[in-house]
Design a protein around this motif. Structure first.
Motif, short mmCIF file in Angstrom:
data_model
loop_
_atom_site.label_atom_id
_atom_site.label_comp_id
_atom_site.label_asym_id
_atom_site.label_seq_id
_atom_site.Cartn_x
_atom_site.Cartn_y
_atom_site.Cartn_z
N CYS A 79 -2.13 52.41 -2.11
CA CYS A 79 -2.16 51.38 -1.08
C CYS A 79 -3.02 50.23 -1.61
CB CYS A 79 -2.75 51.92 0.21
SG CYS A 79 -2.91 50.67 1.51
N TRP A 111 -4.79 46.60 -1.02
CA TRP A 111 -5.40 45.85 0.09
C TRP A 111 -5.34 44.36 -0.20
CZ3 TRP A 111 -8.63 47.99 4.15
CH2 TRP A 111 -9.33 47.03 4.89
N ASP A 139 -5.59 40.20 1.76
CA ASP A 139 -6.03 39.39 2.90
C ASP A 139 -4.93 38.38 3.21
OD1 ASP A 139 -7.50 38.15 4.89
OD2 ASP A 139 -8.69 36.95 3.50
N ALA A 183 -0.03 40.41 1.42
CA ALA A 183 0.67 41.67 1.13
C ALA A 183 2.16 41.45 0.85
CB ALA A 183 0.49 42.67 2.27
N ALA A 201 -6.70 42.79 11.33
CA ALA A 201 -5.76 42.58 10.24
C ALA A 201 -4.87 41.35 10.46
CB ALA A 201 -4.89 43.81 10.04
N PHE A 253 1.73 45.59 6.99
CA PHE A 253 1.92 46.26 5.70
C PHE A 253 3.35 46.12 5.22
CE2 PHE A 253 2.99 49.81 8.53
CZ PHE A 253 4.12 50.33 7.92
N LEU A 266 -1.18 46.37 2.13
CA LEU A 266 -1.77 46.26 3.46
C LEU A 266 -2.55 44.96 3.57
CD1 LEU A 266 -2.80 47.56 6.18
CD2 LEU A 266 -4.72 48.41 4.81
N ASN A 267 -2.30 44.21 4.62
CA ASN A 267 -3.15 43.07 4.95
C ASN A 267 -4.31 43.61 5.78
OD1 ASN A 267 -1.86 40.91 3.67
ND2 ASN A 267 -0.33 40.79 5.29
N GLY A 268 -5.44 43.81 5.13
CA GLY A 268 -6.57 44.47 5.76
C GLY A 268 -7.47 43.57 6.59
N ARG A 274 -10.97 39.92 2.40
CA ARG A 274 -10.82 40.05 0.94
C ARG A 274 -11.61 41.26 0.46
NH1 ARG A 274 -7.38 38.59 -2.38
NH2 ARG A 274 -7.29 36.58 -1.38
N MET A 275 -10.96 42.11 -0.31
CA MET A 275 -11.62 43.24 -0.98
C MET A 275 -11.35 43.07 -2.47
SD MET A 275 -12.97 45.01 1.47
CE MET A 275 -13.25 46.68 1.00
N TYR A 286 -10.81 44.21 -6.30
CA TYR A 286 -10.36 45.33 -7.11
C TYR A 286 -11.30 45.47 -8.31
CZ TYR A 286 -6.00 45.00 -4.51
OH TYR A 286 -5.06 44.97 -3.51
#
Length: 162
Positions: free
Chosen positions: A7, A9, A11, A14, A42, A50, A63-65, A68-69, A71
């Protein structure tokens, strides 16, 4: 179908990312796009929550969580390439529009996802029966950004790269 699938992630990107990835490899397609049914972290109701997609036969979810995460290299996706033309095509496509080349066949695409673009011939040289040749091929690979099959072959055979 595998019980385990990655999955990714995002922002709000996706669907864009999934469409981009499936455009790169055969046996790839969008399976489903699910919208948010309520306003929430989300996104607003009606925006993409998603995307379920298949990339080269492997199921993924994007997934549009809602934030921003980043990687890291702790997880990357390796693409085995049949020849230099495939290495070059995927390398260029994944770097387009803001990707960043790294080293030893690694890059980050414009979404920040880490990829390894690896010619299958690499294993012929770095695991070859000639241990001296394998060591030279490994040294050559460590000095490369995009992996070059001819350069690996020459290093394995003890020939000058020039």
């Amino acid at each position: 179908m595998s019980k385990v699938s990655p999955c990714l992630w995002f922002d709000g990107e996706a669907e864009e990312a999934a469409n981009f990835y499936v455009s790169l490899l055969p046996d790839s397609r969008i399976e489903a796009v699910q919208a948010n049914i309520i306003d929430g972290p989300a996104g607003k109701a009606g925006t993409v929550l998603f995307v379920d997609f298949t990339l080269a036969g492997q199921r993924f979810m994007a997934l549009n969580g809602g934030m921003r995460m980043e990687y890291t290299h702790a997880v990357s996706f390796k693409i085995d390439c049949a020849d230099q033309a495939e290495v070059d095509r995927l390398w260029d496509a994944l770097l387009a529009d803001g990707g960043a080349a790294e080293h030893c066949g690694w890059l980050r695409d414009r979404f920040g996802v880490s990829w390894q673009i690896v010619p299958t011939a690499l294993w012929t040289y770095v695991y070859g029966a000639d241990r001296g040749g394998a060591a030279r091929a490994m040294q050559a690979m460590l000095a490369m950004v995009k992996l070059d099959i001819e350069g690996l072959r020459k290093a394995y055979e003890g020939k000058s790269a020039a």
